[in-house]
Design a protein around this motif. Structure first.
Motif, PDB file in Angstrom:
ATOM      1  N   MET A   1       5.063 -51.453   9.791  1.00 24.97           N
ATOM      2  CA  MET A   1       4.825 -51.536  11.228  1.00 24.97           C
ATOM      3  C   MET A   1       4.996 -50.129  11.806  1.00 24.97           C
ATOM      4  SD  MET A   1       6.589 -54.094  14.020  1.00 24.97           S
ATOM      5  CE  MET A   1       6.210 -55.569  13.120  1.00 24.97           C
ATOM      6  N   ASP A   2       4.115 -49.742  12.703  1.00 27.10           N
ATOM      7  CA  ASP A   2       4.224 -48.386  13.253  1.00 27.10           C
ATOM      8  C   ASP A   2       5.244 -48.324  14.393  1.00 27.10           C
ATOM      9  OD1 ASP A   2       2.823 -49.532  15.355  1.00 27.10           O
ATOM     10  OD2 ASP A   2       1.459 -47.849  15.604  1.00 27.10           O
ATOM     11  N   LYS A   3       5.587 -47.107  14.754  1.00 30.65           N
ATOM     12  CA  LYS A   3       6.640 -46.865  15.753  1.00 30.65           C
ATOM     13  C   LYS A   3       6.349 -47.537  17.085  1.00 30.65           C
ATOM     14  CE  LYS A   3       6.353 -42.477  15.032  1.00 30.65           C
ATOM     15  NZ  LYS A   3       6.508 -41.023  15.101  1.00 30.65           N
ATOM     16  N   ASP A   4       5.110 -47.429  17.557  1.00 31.93           N
ATOM     17  CA  ASP A   4       4.779 -47.999  18.865  1.00 31.93           C
ATOM     18  C   ASP A   4       4.979 -49.516  18.882  1.00 31.93           C
ATOM     19  OD1 ASP A   4       4.139 -45.568  20.100  1.00 31.93           O
ATOM     20  OD2 ASP A   4       2.095 -45.616  19.319  1.00 31.93           O
ATOM     21  N   LYS A   5       4.589 -50.185  17.805  1.00 29.07           N
ATOM     22  CA  LYS A   5       4.785 -51.640  17.735  1.00 29.07           C
ATOM     23  C   LYS A   5       6.270 -51.979  17.696  1.00 29.07           C
ATOM     24  CE  LYS A   5       0.393 -52.855  15.609  1.00 29.07           C
ATOM     25  NZ  LYS A   5      -0.272 -53.390  14.417  1.00 29.07           N
ATOM     26  N   GLN A  56       7.206 -41.775  23.588  1.00 30.99           N
ATOM     27  CA  GLN A  56       8.063 -42.697  22.853  1.00 30.99           C
ATOM     28  C   GLN A  56       9.534 -42.478  23.208  1.00 30.99           C
ATOM     29  OE1 GLN A  56       6.674 -41.603  18.962  1.00 30.99           O
ATOM     30  NE2 GLN A  56       5.353 -43.415  18.793  1.00 30.99           N
ATOM     31  N   LYS A  57       9.917 -41.234  23.343  1.00 31.34           N
ATOM     32  CA  LYS A  57      11.301 -40.926  23.732  1.00 31.34           C
ATOM     33  C   LYS A  57      11.624 -41.498  25.108  1.00 31.34           C
ATOM     34  CE  LYS A  57      11.717 -36.623  21.100  1.00 31.34           C
ATOM     35  NZ  LYS A  57      11.860 -35.166  21.204  1.00 31.34           N
ATOM     36  N   VAL A  58      10.685 -41.342  26.044  1.00 28.39           N
ATOM     37  CA  VAL A  58      10.889 -41.854  27.406  1.00 28.39           C
ATOM     38  C   VAL A  58      11.018 -43.376  27.387  1.00 28.39           C
ATOM     39  CG1 VAL A  58       9.754 -42.146  29.655  1.00 28.39           C
ATOM     40  CG2 VAL A  58       9.787 -39.898  28.548  1.00 28.39           C
ATOM     41  N   GLU A  59      10.175 -44.044  26.616  1.00 25.35           N
ATOM     42  CA  GLU A  59      10.211 -45.512  26.546  1.00 25.35           C
ATOM     43  C   GLU A  59      11.523 -45.997  25.934  1.00 25.35           C
ATOM     44  OE1 GLU A  59       9.155 -49.162  27.497  1.00 25.35           O
ATOM     45  OE2 GLU A  59       7.980 -47.394  28.024  1.00 25.35           O
ATOM     46  N   ILE A  60      11.983 -45.319  24.923  1.00 23.51           N
ATOM     47  CA  ILE A  60      13.259 -45.698  24.299  1.00 23.51           C
ATOM     48  C   ILE A  60      14.412 -45.486  25.279  1.00 23.51           C
ATOM     49  CG2 ILE A  60      14.900 -45.062  22.485  1.00 23.51           C
ATOM     50  CD1 ILE A  60      12.432 -44.612  20.674  1.00 23.51           C
ATOM     51  N   GLU A  61      14.368 -44.413  26.039  1.00 23.82           N
ATOM     52  CA  GLU A  61      15.401 -44.176  27.060  1.00 23.82           C
ATOM     53  C   GLU A  61      15.410 -45.294  28.097  1.00 23.82           C
ATOM     54  OE1 GLU A  61      17.878 -41.943  27.529  1.00 23.82           O
ATOM     55  OE2 GLU A  61      17.424 -41.239  25.502  1.00 23.82           O
ATOM     56  N   ARG A  62      14.236 -45.759  28.492  1.00 24.99           N
ATOM     57  CA  ARG A  62      14.151 -46.876  29.459  1.00 24.99           C
ATOM     58  C   ARG A  62      14.790 -48.132  28.884  1.00 24.99           C
ATOM     59  NH1 ARG A  62       8.079 -46.169  30.746  1.00 24.99           N
ATOM     60  NH2 ARG A  62       8.165 -44.394  32.123  1.00 24.99           N
TER      61      ARG A  62
END
Length: 113
Positions: A1-5, A56-62
């Motif tokens: 599975m890729d990172k975004d998924k 991706q970093k921003v989404e993980i922070e959220r």
């Protein structure tokens, strides 16, 4: 599975628990934490191969922004469990004081000197 998924799955998992955070029992939160940890481990493995993009970093922070509220809820449930155990142990002590440790048919005899 890729990172975004994986990140999307983590986001959905977090949103689901946040919608019901103050209704769930400890067992469900424990299950959430276990499932979440598996996702995070997979994400870390992916990032060790290819570094995260800025998006991706921003989404993980959220997603991680909710951690303090989740942790607070878990602490509340833990304190409630501790309180329940203390009350239960206290009632055991009180109950044992009333439960007879003697034979009900026995006689008490005093001797005069």
């Amino acid at each position: 599975m890729d990172k975004d998924k994986l990140i999307i799955e983590l986001k959905q998992l977090t949103q689901n628990i946040m919608e019901r955070l103050y209704e769930v029992e400890f067992e469900e939160l424990e299950s959430f934490v276990d499932e979440r940890q598996k996702l995070i481990d997979d994400i870390i493995r992916q990032f060790s191969l290819i570094p995260a993009s800025e998006a991706q970093k921003v989404e993980i922070e959220r997603i991680l922004h909710h951690d303090s509220e989740i942790t607070a809820r878990m602490n509340t449930l833990c304190l409630e469990a501790q309180d329940w155990l203390q009350k239960r142990n206290q009632s055991k002590v009180q109950r044992s004081a009333y439960e007879a440790a003697y034979t009900p048919d026995s006689f008490l005899m005093d001797r005069r000197k």
